[in-house]
Write an enzyme that holds these catalytic residues in place. Sequence first.
Site, PDB file in Angstrom:
ATOM      1  N   GLY A   1       2.474  35.800 -42.441  1.00  0.00           N
ATOM      2  CA  GLY A   1       1.334  35.731 -43.328  1.00  0.00           C
ATOM      3  C   GLY A   1       0.049  35.682 -42.528  1.00  0.00           C
ATOM      4  O   GLY A   1       0.041  35.278 -41.361  1.00  0.00           O
TER       5      GLY A   1
ATOM      6  N   GLN B   1      -8.656  33.909 -40.830  1.00  0.00           N
ATOM      7  CA  GLN B   1      -8.016  33.984 -39.523  1.00  0.00           C
ATOM      8  C   GLN B   1      -8.484  35.193 -38.720  1.00  0.00           C
ATOM      9  O   GLN B   1      -8.271  35.243 -37.512  1.00  0.00           O
ATOM     10  CB  GLN B   1      -6.494  34.007 -39.667  1.00  0.00           C
ATOM     11  CG  GLN B   1      -5.928  32.696 -40.169  1.00  0.00           C
ATOM     12  CD  GLN B   1      -4.429  32.767 -40.279  1.00  0.00           C
ATOM     13  OE1 GLN B   1      -3.899  33.208 -41.293  1.00  0.00           O
ATOM     14  NE2 GLN B   1      -3.747  32.347 -39.228  1.00  0.00           N
TER      15      GLN B   1
ATOM     16  N   CYS C   1       1.577  28.718 -37.014  1.00  0.00           N
ATOM     17  CA  CYS C   1       0.402  29.441 -37.492  1.00  0.00           C
ATOM     18  C   CYS C   1      -0.127  30.312 -36.366  1.00  0.00           C
ATOM     19  O   CYS C   1      -0.206  29.862 -35.219  1.00  0.00           O
ATOM     20  CB  CYS C   1      -0.664  28.439 -37.934  1.00  0.00           C
ATOM     21  SG  CYS C   1      -2.172  29.185 -38.583  1.00  0.00           S
ATOM     22  N   LEU C   2      -0.489  31.541 -36.687  1.00  0.00           N
ATOM     23  CA  LEU C   2      -1.039  32.438 -35.673  1.00  0.00           C
ATOM     24  C   LEU C   2      -2.346  31.901 -35.089  1.00  0.00           C
ATOM     25  O   LEU C   2      -2.696  32.248 -33.963  1.00  0.00           O
ATOM     26  CB  LEU C   2      -1.249  33.839 -36.259  1.00  0.00           C
ATOM     27  CG  LEU C   2       0.026  34.587 -36.652  1.00  0.00           C
ATOM     28  CD1 LEU C   2      -0.320  35.913 -37.324  1.00  0.00           C
ATOM     29  CD2 LEU C   2       0.919  34.813 -35.443  1.00  0.00           C
TER      30      LEU C   2
ATOM     31  N   HIS D   1       0.793  27.969 -47.492  1.00  0.00           N
ATOM     32  CA  HIS D   1       0.157  27.953 -46.175  1.00  0.00           C
ATOM     33  C   HIS D   1      -1.072  28.863 -46.156  1.00  0.00           C
ATOM     34  O   HIS D   1      -2.157  28.449 -45.731  1.00  0.00           O
ATOM     35  CB  HIS D   1       1.185  28.395 -45.125  1.00  0.00           C
ATOM     36  CG  HIS D   1       0.663  28.429 -43.728  1.00  0.00           C
ATOM     37  ND1 HIS D   1       1.067  27.524 -42.779  1.00  0.00           N
ATOM     38  CD2 HIS D   1      -0.215  29.257 -43.107  1.00  0.00           C
ATOM     39  CE1 HIS D   1       0.452  27.799 -41.633  1.00  0.00           C
ATOM     40  NE2 HIS D   1      -0.328  28.855 -41.814  1.00  0.00           N
ATOM     41  N   GLU D   2      -0.908  30.095 -46.625  1.00  0.00           N
ATOM     42  CA  GLU D   2      -2.012  31.059 -46.555  1.00  0.00           C
ATOM     43  C   GLU D   2      -3.135  30.720 -47.537  1.00  0.00           C
ATOM     44  O   GLU D   2      -4.308  30.858 -47.201  1.00  0.00           O
ATOM     45  CB  GLU D   2      -1.503  32.483 -46.776  1.00  0.00           C
ATOM     46  CG  GLU D   2      -0.483  32.951 -45.763  1.00  0.00           C
ATOM     47  CD  GLU D   2      -0.896  32.782 -44.300  1.00  0.00           C
ATOM     48  OE1 GLU D   2      -2.106  32.854 -43.979  1.00  0.00           O
ATOM     49  OE2 GLU D   2      -0.007  32.584 -43.463  1.00  0.00           O
TER      50      GLU D   2
ATOM     51  N   HIS E   1      -5.430  28.199 -46.164  1.00  0.00           N
ATOM     52  CA  HIS E   1      -6.426  28.760 -45.233  1.00  0.00           C
ATOM     53  C   HIS E   1      -7.700  29.138 -45.980  1.00  0.00           C
ATOM     54  O   HIS E   1      -8.801  28.984 -45.451  1.00  0.00           O
ATOM     55  CB  HIS E   1      -5.879  30.017 -44.544  1.00  0.00           C
ATOM     56  CG  HIS E   1      -5.127  29.768 -43.286  1.00  0.00           C
ATOM     57  ND1 HIS E   1      -5.679  29.183 -42.169  1.00  0.00           N
ATOM     58  CD2 HIS E   1      -3.844  30.053 -42.957  1.00  0.00           C
ATOM     59  CE1 HIS E   1      -4.784  29.115 -41.206  1.00  0.00           C
ATOM     60  NE2 HIS E   1      -3.649  29.620 -41.665  1.00  0.00           N
TER      61      HIS E   1
END
Length: 151
Positions: free
Chosen positions: A46, A51, A88-89, A130-131, A134
């Site tokens: 994701g 991000q 997480c990226l 999660h996304e 963000h």
Amino acid sequence: MAIREIRKKDDEVLYKPCKEVVAFDKKLAILLDDMYDTMKKYEGVGLAAPQVGILKRVVVIDVGEGLIELVNPKIVEASGTQNGPEGCLSVPGVFGEVERPNQVTVEAQDRSGNTFFITGEELLARAFCHEIEHLEGKLFLDRVTKFIENE
């Protein structure tokens, strides 16, 4: 399409709330395409627009079942609980146990502005939560109950 730079946890853009998308145009389509390519290059499941430095309510997800694009997403229903590992990226190399709902229904728009509902369970539910967090300026680190040692 272009691979965009992923912002890391010290970047203040990750802690700001995102604005609703109002223009469903070529710029949005390019952003969605670039986000997908970026997520795939860095082997994520994701990616949210902040991000890649864009404060818009845009998310792409692929947990192995195909691409899901969410514009202006909001969780409208959640049930059950699950505990599991998350990463997480934007926080490379850090993993932790996080409690999330086991089933989540999201209301969103597609790249053309059409409203739809989608329900996910387990990993997909986790990715939705999660996304979408963000987009509110939150990272999973605030929800970690136990950090997982990287072996």
